[in-house]
Scaffold this motif. Structure first.
Motif, PDB file in Angstrom:
ATOM      1  N   ALA A   7      -4.027   2.081   0.673  1.00  0.00           N
ATOM      2  CA  ALA A   7      -5.227   2.589   0.886  1.00  0.00           C
ATOM      3  C   ALA A   7      -4.992   3.225   2.575  1.00  0.00           C
ATOM      4  O   ALA A   7      -4.920   2.707   3.315  1.00  0.00           O
ATOM      5  CB  ALA A   7      -6.466   1.506   0.919  1.00  0.00           C
ATOM      6  N   GLY A   8      -5.432   4.374   2.629  1.00  0.00           N
ATOM      7  CA  GLY A   8      -5.268   4.996   4.167  1.00  0.00           C
ATOM      8  C   GLY A   8      -3.844   4.980   4.556  1.00  0.00           C
ATOM      9  O   GLY A   8      -3.959   5.096   5.722  1.00  0.00           O
ATOM     10  N   VAL A   9      -2.641   5.018   3.674  1.00  0.00           N
ATOM     11  CA  VAL A   9      -1.577   5.038   4.190  1.00  0.00           C
ATOM     12  C   VAL A   9      -1.177   6.229   4.915  1.00  0.00           C
ATOM     13  O   VAL A   9      -0.893   7.150   4.183  1.00  0.00           O
ATOM     14  CB  VAL A   9      -0.392   4.481   3.332  1.00  0.00           C
ATOM     15  CG1 VAL A   9       0.939   4.596   3.734  1.00  0.00           C
ATOM     16  CG2 VAL A   9      -0.685   2.904   2.780  1.00  0.00           C
ATOM     17  N   ARG A  25      -0.034  11.166   5.247  1.00  0.00           N
ATOM     18  CA  ARG A  25      -1.492  10.975   5.763  1.00  0.00           C
ATOM     19  C   ARG A  25      -2.309  10.544   4.625  1.00  0.00           C
ATOM     20  O   ARG A  25      -2.376  11.065   3.739  1.00  0.00           O
ATOM     21  CB  ARG A  25      -1.631  12.151   6.565  1.00  0.00           C
ATOM     22  CG  ARG A  25      -1.528  13.577   5.854  1.00  0.00           C
ATOM     23  CD  ARG A  25      -1.952  14.554   6.735  1.00  0.00           C
ATOM     24  NE  ARG A  25      -0.969  15.593   7.218  1.00  0.00           N
ATOM     25  CZ  ARG A  25      -0.353  16.104   8.330  1.00  0.00           C
ATOM     26  NH1 ARG A  25      -1.240  15.960   9.228  1.00  0.00           N
ATOM     27  NH2 ARG A  25       0.563  16.947   8.431  1.00  0.00           N
ATOM     28  N   ARG A  26      -2.980   9.517   4.855  1.00  0.00           N
ATOM     29  CA  ARG A  26      -4.304   8.612   4.188  1.00  0.00           C
ATOM     30  C   ARG A  26      -3.826   8.730   2.543  1.00  0.00           C
ATOM     31  O   ARG A  26      -4.680   9.582   1.878  1.00  0.00           O
ATOM     32  CB  ARG A  26      -5.405   9.913   4.338  1.00  0.00           C
ATOM     33  CG  ARG A  26      -5.925   9.750   5.771  1.00  0.00           C
ATOM     34  CD  ARG A  26      -7.326  10.402   5.879  1.00  0.00           C
ATOM     35  NE  ARG A  26      -7.181  11.811   5.323  1.00  0.00           N
ATOM     36  CZ  ARG A  26      -6.733  13.124   6.338  1.00  0.00           C
ATOM     37  NH1 ARG A  26      -6.629  12.615   7.450  1.00  0.00           N
ATOM     38  NH2 ARG A  26      -6.832  14.160   5.804  1.00  0.00           N
ATOM     39  N   ASP A  28      -3.819   7.176  -0.703  1.00  0.00           N
ATOM     40  CA  ASP A  28      -4.761   6.082  -1.508  1.00  0.00           C
ATOM     41  C   ASP A  28      -4.134   6.167  -2.902  1.00  0.00           C
ATOM     42  O   ASP A  28      -3.998   7.142  -3.597  1.00  0.00           O
ATOM     43  CB  ASP A  28      -6.314   6.543  -1.836  1.00  0.00           C
ATOM     44  CG  ASP A  28      -6.987   6.436  -0.307  1.00  0.00           C
ATOM     45  OD1 ASP A  28      -6.632   5.513   0.497  1.00  0.00           O
ATOM     46  OD2 ASP A  28      -7.751   7.353  -0.213  1.00  0.00           O
ATOM     47  N   CYS A  62       0.151   3.271   9.324  1.00  0.00           N
ATOM     48  CA  CYS A  62      -1.152   2.867   9.368  1.00  0.00           C
ATOM     49  C   CYS A  62      -1.824   2.851   7.962  1.00  0.00           C
ATOM     50  O   CYS A  62      -0.892   3.182   7.008  1.00  0.00           O
ATOM     51  CB  CYS A  62      -1.994   3.808  10.056  1.00  0.00           C
ATOM     52  SG  CYS A  62      -2.287   5.533   9.345  1.00  0.00           S
ATOM     53  N   GLY A  63      -2.707   2.160   7.634  1.00  0.00           N
ATOM     54  CA  GLY A  63      -3.342   1.813   6.396  1.00  0.00           C
ATOM     55  C   GLY A  63      -2.888   0.503   5.989  1.00  0.00           C
ATOM     56  O   GLY A  63      -2.319  -0.287   6.504  1.00  0.00           O
ATOM     57  N   ARG A  64      -3.492   0.257   4.569  1.00  0.00           N
ATOM     58  CA  ARG A  64      -3.315  -1.121   3.813  1.00  0.00           C
ATOM     59  C   ARG A  64      -2.079  -0.820   2.657  1.00  0.00           C
ATOM     60  O   ARG A  64      -2.443   0.342   2.059  1.00  0.00           O
ATOM     61  CB  ARG A  64      -4.532  -1.173   3.338  1.00  0.00           C
ATOM     62  CG  ARG A  64      -4.665  -2.573   3.181  1.00  0.00           C
ATOM     63  CD  ARG A  64      -6.343  -2.728   2.602  1.00  0.00           C
ATOM     64  NE  ARG A  64      -6.168  -3.240   1.266  1.00  0.00           N
ATOM     65  CZ  ARG A  64      -6.254  -4.663   0.743  1.00  0.00           C
ATOM     66  NH1 ARG A  64      -6.181  -5.610   1.548  1.00  0.00           N
ATOM     67  NH2 ARG A  64      -6.307  -4.821  -0.574  1.00  0.00           N
TER      68      ARG A  64
END
Ligand SMILES: Nc1ncnc2c1ncn2[C@@H]1O[C@H](COP(=O)(O)OP(=O)(O)OP(=O)(O)O)[C@@H](O)[C@H]1O
Ligand SMILES: [Mg+2]
Length: 231
Positions: A7-9, A25-26, A28, A62-64
């Motif tokens: 998610a949002g990686v 980027r981002r 999901d 970044c992200g989950r």
């Protein structure tokens, strides 16, 4: 339940430096257990980076990211390695076999950290050598194997720990269309046994294979399309 959840990686290489590259980027994406997924996209679009994050080889910037219920995004390398060994078999784009070691030694390499005796390691390799039609090449140095044999050996090595998830980066890039069909059918057999497979490929023969459940298209580090496959 999803085996993989992103998610949002995002992922940047050389973060903060003048030569920073934003590779993802981002992102999901959820991958269910038992699914066979193909990730396609032009060269440089971020496929290998995405696979490396899913496989706990690289941390996202970044992200989950969750693998088999474990949050893997911000783990120290030591723990990432542990989860990788437990859950993931990885087939590298360039095979990453060691030329001067025998095929059998290459396939059993991931077992070395477990401290198993040589005979037990060979026992575990036996069914894979048979399944991938590599029996007769077991003592060959990897440097003398054909392209098709190398590809099958790389897959066998990724399976030696019996991981639930197989991640394969361009598993047919070095093969002609006949050998591509053979390798895809072997991978489809793994799916039938309940493994989850995530592949990257440029090749329409891969994304169009009847066992593929979904085709994810990546461009400039973003998912631009997710389509149903034939699986
Ligand atoms: N270690 C690295 N350091 C800096 N930049 C990198 C690194 N690895 C990849 N990149 C860059 O990140 C972007 C995505 O690369 P990646 O290898 O994930 O793409 P790909 O879709 O797998 O490409 P290919 O189809 O050629 O294998 C590219 O611009 C690449 O140059
Ligand atoms: Mg790549």
């Amino acid at each position: 339940m999803a085996l993989v959840e992103l998610a949002g990686v995002g992922k940047s290489y050389n973060r903060g430096a003048a030569n920073e590259v934003v590779a993802l980027r981002r992102i999901d994406l959820q991958v269910a257990a038992g699914e066979m997924l193909c990730i396609q996209g032009p060269s440089g679009s971020g496929k290998s980076t995405l696979l490396a994050i899913i496989a706990c080889i690289l941390p996202p910037s970044c992200g989950r990211a969750v693998l088999a219920g474990h949050k893997i995004a911000r783990l120290p390398e030591h723990f990432r390695t542990r989860y990788r060994r437990q859950y993931v078999g990885f087939v590298f784009q360039n095979f990453a076999l060691i030329d001067h070691l025998s095929l059998l030694e290459n396939i059993t390499l991931p077992l070395l950290p477990l401290g198993l005796p040589p005979r037990r390691r060979e026992e575990l390799a036996e069914p894979l050598l048979h399944r991938f039609a590599l029996d007769h090449r077991r003592s060959f140095p990897a440097g003398r194997l054909s392209g098709g044999e190398l590809q099958r050996a790389a897959i066998a090595r990724a399976l030696i720990n019996d991981p639930p998830l197989l991640v394969a980066d361009e598993p047919t890039a070095h093969l002609d269309s006949r050998l591509t069909g053979t390798v895809l059918d072997l991978l489809a057999g793994l799916k039938r046994e309940g493994k989850t497979l995530i592949l990257s490929s440029h090749d329409p023969l891969v994304s169009g294979h009847p066992a593929i459940d979904r085709v994810v298209t990546v461009r400039d580090g973003m998912i631009v399309n997710i389509a149903a496959g034939g699986g």
